[in-house]
Design a protein around this motif. Structure first.
Motif, PDB file in Angstrom:
ATOM      1  N   THR A 127      56.984  59.172  50.134  1.00 33.62           N
ATOM      2  CA  THR A 127      58.306  59.705  49.819  1.00 33.62           C
ATOM      3  C   THR A 127      58.159  61.000  49.035  1.00 33.62           C
ATOM      4  O   THR A 127      57.041  61.400  48.670  1.00 33.62           O
ATOM      5  CB  THR A 127      59.122  58.670  49.014  1.00 33.62           C
ATOM      6  N   THR A 128      59.280  61.650  48.772  1.00 32.99           N
ATOM      7  CA  THR A 128      59.307  62.855  47.950  1.00 32.99           C
ATOM      8  C   THR A 128      60.219  62.616  46.766  1.00 32.99           C
ATOM      9  O   THR A 128      61.382  62.243  46.936  1.00 32.99           O
ATOM     10  CB  THR A 128      59.797  64.074  48.758  1.00 32.99           C
ATOM     11  N   TYR A 129      59.701  62.822  45.574  1.00 34.90           N
ATOM     12  CA  TYR A 129      60.467  62.696  44.340  1.00 34.90           C
ATOM     13  C   TYR A 129      60.881  64.090  43.866  1.00 34.90           C
ATOM     14  O   TYR A 129      60.210  65.088  44.173  1.00 34.90           O
ATOM     15  CB  TYR A 129      59.634  62.024  43.248  1.00 34.90           C
ATOM     16  N   THR A 130      61.981  64.152  43.133  1.00 34.27           N
ATOM     17  CA  THR A 130      62.431  65.398  42.529  1.00 34.27           C
ATOM     18  C   THR A 130      62.367  65.264  41.018  1.00 34.27           C
ATOM     19  O   THR A 130      62.901  64.310  40.454  1.00 34.27           O
ATOM     20  CB  THR A 130      63.875  65.730  42.970  1.00 34.27           C
ATOM     21  N   VAL A 131      61.717  66.226  40.362  1.00 34.50           N
ATOM     22  CA  VAL A 131      61.487  66.168  38.927  1.00 34.50           C
ATOM     23  C   VAL A 131      62.051  67.422  38.268  1.00 34.50           C
ATOM     24  O   VAL A 131      61.821  68.537  38.759  1.00 34.50           O
ATOM     25  CB  VAL A 131      59.977  66.051  38.611  1.00 34.50           C
ATOM     26  N   ASP A 132      62.792  67.254  37.187  1.00 34.52           N
ATOM     27  CA  ASP A 132      63.225  68.392  36.379  1.00 34.52           C
ATOM     28  C   ASP A 132      62.063  68.796  35.478  1.00 34.52           C
ATOM     29  O   ASP A 132      61.843  68.227  34.415  1.00 34.52           O
ATOM     30  CB  ASP A 132      64.452  68.027  35.547  1.00 34.52           C
ATOM     31  N   ALA A 133      61.291  69.780  35.926  1.00 37.38           N
ATOM     32  CA  ALA A 133      60.110  70.231  35.193  1.00 37.38           C
ATOM     33  C   ALA A 133      60.340  71.612  34.584  1.00 37.38           C
ATOM     34  O   ALA A 133      59.382  72.345  34.314  1.00 37.38           O
ATOM     35  CB  ALA A 133      58.903  70.253  36.123  1.00 37.38           C
ATOM     36  N   SER A 134      61.598  71.961  34.364  1.00 37.08           N
ATOM     37  CA  SER A 134      61.940  73.310  33.913  1.00 37.08           C
ATOM     38  C   SER A 134      61.428  73.632  32.516  1.00 37.08           C
ATOM     39  O   SER A 134      61.409  74.799  32.121  1.00 37.08           O
ATOM     40  CB  SER A 134      63.457  73.511  33.966  1.00 37.08           C
ATOM     41  N   SER A 135      61.015  72.620  31.757  1.00 36.29           N
ATOM     42  CA  SER A 135      60.459  72.870  30.421  1.00 36.29           C
ATOM     43  C   SER A 135      58.947  73.068  30.455  1.00 36.29           C
ATOM     44  O   SER A 135      58.329  73.302  29.405  1.00 36.29           O
ATOM     45  CB  SER A 135      60.807  71.708  29.479  1.00 36.29           C
ATOM     46  N   GLU A 136      58.342  72.978  31.637  1.00 35.47           N
ATOM     47  CA  GLU A 136      56.888  73.062  31.769  1.00 35.47           C
ATOM     48  C   GLU A 136      56.457  74.406  32.350  1.00 35.47           C
ATOM     49  O   GLU A 136      57.098  74.945  33.258  1.00 35.47           O
ATOM     50  CB  GLU A 136      56.376  71.951  32.704  1.00 35.47           C
ATOM     51  N   THR A 137      55.378  74.947  31.829  1.00 41.38           N
ATOM     52  CA  THR A 137      54.776  76.134  32.427  1.00 41.38           C
ATOM     53  C   THR A 137      54.289  75.804  33.829  1.00 41.38           C
ATOM     54  O   THR A 137      53.659  74.772  34.052  1.00 41.38           O
ATOM     55  CB  THR A 137      53.592  76.628  31.568  1.00 41.38           C
ATOM     56  N   ALA A 138      54.600  76.672  34.785  1.00 40.02           N
ATOM     57  CA  ALA A 138      54.257  76.380  36.174  1.00 40.02           C
ATOM     58  C   ALA A 138      52.752  76.365  36.405  1.00 40.02           C
ATOM     59  O   ALA A 138      52.215  75.463  37.055  1.00 40.02           O
ATOM     60  CB  ALA A 138      54.929  77.383  37.102  1.00 40.02           C
TER      61      ALA A 138
ATOM     62  N   PRO B 160      50.725  70.149  33.180  1.00 39.98           N
ATOM     63  CA  PRO B 160      49.498  70.721  32.611  1.00 39.98           C
ATOM     64  C   PRO B 160      49.299  70.407  31.128  1.00 39.98           C
ATOM     65  O   PRO B 160      48.156  70.293  30.672  1.00 39.98           O
ATOM     66  CB  PRO B 160      49.682  72.223  32.851  1.00 39.98           C
ATOM     67  N   ASP B 161      50.397  70.238  30.362  1.00 39.74           N
ATOM     68  CA  ASP B 161      50.249  69.928  28.942  1.00 39.74           C
ATOM     69  C   ASP B 161      50.133  68.430  28.675  1.00 39.74           C
ATOM     70  O   ASP B 161      50.090  68.003  27.527  1.00 39.74           O
ATOM     71  CB  ASP B 161      51.407  70.516  28.130  1.00 39.74           C
ATOM     72  N   GLY B 162      50.087  67.623  29.724  1.00 36.75           N
ATOM     73  CA  GLY B 162      49.933  66.184  29.580  1.00 36.75           C
ATOM     74  C   GLY B 162      51.224  65.395  29.575  1.00 36.75           C
ATOM     75  O   GLY B 162      51.188  64.152  29.567  1.00 36.75           O
ATOM     76  N   THR B 163      52.369  66.067  29.578  1.00 38.14           N
ATOM     77  CA  THR B 163      53.650  65.358  29.613  1.00 38.14           C
ATOM     78  C   THR B 163      53.763  64.540  30.898  1.00 38.14           C
ATOM     79  O   THR B 163      53.490  65.055  31.996  1.00 38.14           O
ATOM     80  CB  THR B 163      54.825  66.348  29.537  1.00 38.14           C
ATOM     81  N   ALA B 164      54.153  63.281  30.758  1.00 35.39           N
ATOM     82  CA  ALA B 164      54.236  62.380  31.911  1.00 35.39           C
ATOM     83  C   ALA B 164      55.679  62.250  32.387  1.00 35.39           C
ATOM     84  O   ALA B 164      56.594  62.065  31.581  1.00 35.39           O
ATOM     85  CB  ALA B 164      53.685  61.005  31.554  1.00 35.39           C
ATOM     86  N   TYR B 165      55.865  62.345  33.682  1.00 39.40           N
ATOM     87  CA  TYR B 165      57.166  62.135  34.321  1.00 39.40           C
ATOM     88  C   TYR B 165      57.030  60.924  35.239  1.00 39.40           C
ATOM     89  O   TYR B 165      56.280  60.955  36.217  1.00 39.40           O
ATOM     90  CB  TYR B 165      57.585  63.373  35.119  1.00 39.40           C
ATOM     91  N   ARG B 166      57.754  59.855  34.900  1.00 36.98           N
ATOM     92  CA  ARG B 166      57.656  58.621  35.682  1.00 36.98           C
ATOM     93  C   ARG B 166      58.338  58.815  37.043  1.00 36.98           C
ATOM     94  O   ARG B 166      59.515  59.138  37.131  1.00 36.98           O
ATOM     95  CB  ARG B 166      58.319  57.473  34.911  1.00 36.98           C
ATOM     96  N   LEU B 167      57.588  58.573  38.092  1.00 33.94           N
ATOM     97  CA  LEU B 167      58.110  58.647  39.456  1.00 33.94           C
ATOM     98  C   LEU B 167      58.475  57.272  39.994  1.00 33.94           C
ATOM     99  O   LEU B 167      59.449  57.116  40.717  1.00 33.94           O
ATOM    100  CB  LEU B 167      57.080  59.301  40.383  1.00 33.94           C
ATOM    101  N   LYS B 168      57.685  56.278  39.644  1.00 31.80           N
ATOM    102  CA  LYS B 168      57.905  54.944  40.203  1.00 31.80           C
ATOM    103  C   LYS B 168      57.412  53.888  39.221  1.00 31.80           C
ATOM    104  O   LYS B 168      56.299  53.982  38.701  1.00 31.80           O
ATOM    105  CB  LYS B 168      57.166  54.786  41.541  1.00 31.80           C
TER     106      LYS B 168
END
Length: 450
Positions: free
Chosen positions: A413-424, A392-400
């Motif tokens: 497929t299903t990717y797993t992302v450590d998004a614990s620093s992001e507001t849900a 939501p804050d625009g931070t990008a997490y590269r999946l592929k």
């Protein structure tokens, strides 16, 4: 490891899939009794405790390499597909596994007019709907014994499987180990196995870990960057012993993990380098000789037992065991709430990025450390695509990342992302860009599972 851009010949064979699958998929039995209460350490990506892996006896790994060398020496100097040295290698590994309590299956296929063999070994117990696989190709090229390529990976996988037996491990996932034939001819054996798994059985494979060339004499420490969860397990292990890693690029798409990845199965693995040259920066952090190939005997007659770096092979054997124990004994993740967008979004050919949004509301706190991102993208050349998750804050997490060698269709497929620093709560977006020309596609659907 097969050659870059190697051709992928069509496998011709009588369809033995039904017989092979009946043997392979009907192997779930009661778990053996544990000899002692297991110790638990740390936490996996879900926060659940996992069992501590044993140290893999390196002398045992080297003993397997000695046997592979002896087999090659007694059979024309190689262990190649269609040659007696390959079948003798299969027989050697199978005998070890049978004695250790595995249920083994030899799957046959035909390539280049010769019978090929895959060896599959299942450990009893674990969830039959969650199958964790580890594998390596067992064949060499015809010019040598193939002790690094790929006796090293085959020996590490074998000794890890035997360690499972010695520990009488009771995994939460079902453990399956595999040794592939005719990899050097174009991933033939692993492709045959995956292509002949019914869709329901394919869906049960939660991950595949590949070891190909893990004892190169001038080694680097490379980790596949395909599935984030598997990648993290290996990176964390190496960080724990103070050894830096790099993302593996030389063998991307050139070893048996590609057969699984192209079918939408999460993959990961380890590699110590082949014919590429070690840079000065790599020599500074890993040791060895800059300006020389990671393996000067790649696909050559000198790929013998003298063509191994013991430290690299020892480390990678232990890293594999850590991955099997961590991924195979983690507690199941309970079903979470899902948020999905099923609207089609066209992806312009070699054009700007497009996004598809999912709104999340009503949750408390931050997103999880194992946020699951299920992606269904239809595309005629998946290697053209770069895929990111935008918080939501625009931070990008590269999946592929894009890759010219990733020639399969679709990204499912299903990717797993450590998004614990992001507001849900907020609007999350899947961003997809086609960075090359001539192939087209669209986002079919995607979802977040908390």
């Amino acid at each position: 490891m097969t050659h870059p851009r190697s051709s992928l010949p069509t496998t011709s064979s009588a369809r033995l899939a039904a017989v092979a699958l009946a043997a392979v998929t009907g192997l779930i039995a009661a778990s053996p009794a544990a000899t002692a209460a297991p110790d638990r350490i740390g936490a996996d990506a879900t926060g659940a405790g996992t069992l501590a892996a044993p140290d893999i006896p390196f002398a045992n790994v080297k003993a397997h390499l000695t046997q592979f060398q002896s087999i090659a020496t007694a059979n024309g100097g190689n262990r190649a597909h269609g040659r007696p040295g390959y079948k003798a290698s299969v027989d050697y590994v199978k005998a070890k596994l049978d004695a250790a309590g595995f249920t083994t299956t030899v799957q046959q296929f035909t390539q280049s007019g010769s019978t090929g063999y895959n060896l599959i070994a299942d450990w009893p117990g674990g969830d039959p709907d969650q199958v964790l696989m580890a594998g390596a190709h067992l064949d060499s090229v015809s010019s040598g014994a193939g002790i690094n390529d790929n006796g090293s990976g085959s020996a590490a996988v074998l000794e890890t499987a035997l360690a499972v037996s010695r520990a009488q491990l009771q995994p939460t996932k079902h453990l399956r180990f595999a040794w592939w034939g005719a990899e050097e001819l174009g991933l033939i054996g692993s492709r045959y196995y995956v292509n002949n798994l019914p869709a329901a059985e394919r869906a049960k494979v939660s991950g595949y870990v590949n070891l190909d060339m893990v004892g190169s004499p001038n080694p680097g420490y490379f980790v596949y960057d395909d599935d984030p969860a598997i990648e993290k397990v290996f990176k964390d292990w190496y960080a724990g012993i103070g050894v830096p890693t790099e993302i593996e690029t030389e063998g991307d798409g050139r070893s048996d993990h590609a057969s699984f990845k192209n079918a939408g199965i999460p993959v990961g693995g380890l590699f110590t380098g082949a014919s590429r040259t070690k840079t000065a920066a790599q020599a500074a952090k890993w040791g060895g000789t800059s300006g020389q190939a990671f393996d000067r005997c790649y696909h050559s007659s000198c790929d013998s037992t003298t063509n191994i770096d013991d430290t690299a092979l020892d480390r990678n054997s232990d890293a594999l065991a850590h991955a099997v124990w961590t991924l195979g004994t983690s507690q199941p993740v309970p079903p979470g709430d899902s948020y999905e967008n099923t609207a089609d979004v066209a992806i312009p050919d070699n054009g700007p990025a497009v996004t598809s949004a999912v709104a999340v509301a009503g949750r408390t706190g931050n997103a999880p450390a194992a946020l699951r991102v299920g992606v269904d993208i239809k595309h005629t050349w998946r290697g053209d695509l770069v895929v990111d998750l935008l918080a939501p804050d625009g931070t990008a997490y590269r999946l592929k990342n894009s890759s010219s060698s990733d020639s399969a269709d679709d990204v499912i497929t299903t990717y797993t992302v450590d998004a614990s620093s992001e507001t849900a709560n907020g609007t999350w977006r899947l961003r997809v860009q086609d960075v090359a020309s001539r192939d087209t596609g669209y986002i079919d659907s995607w979802k977040l599972t908390f």
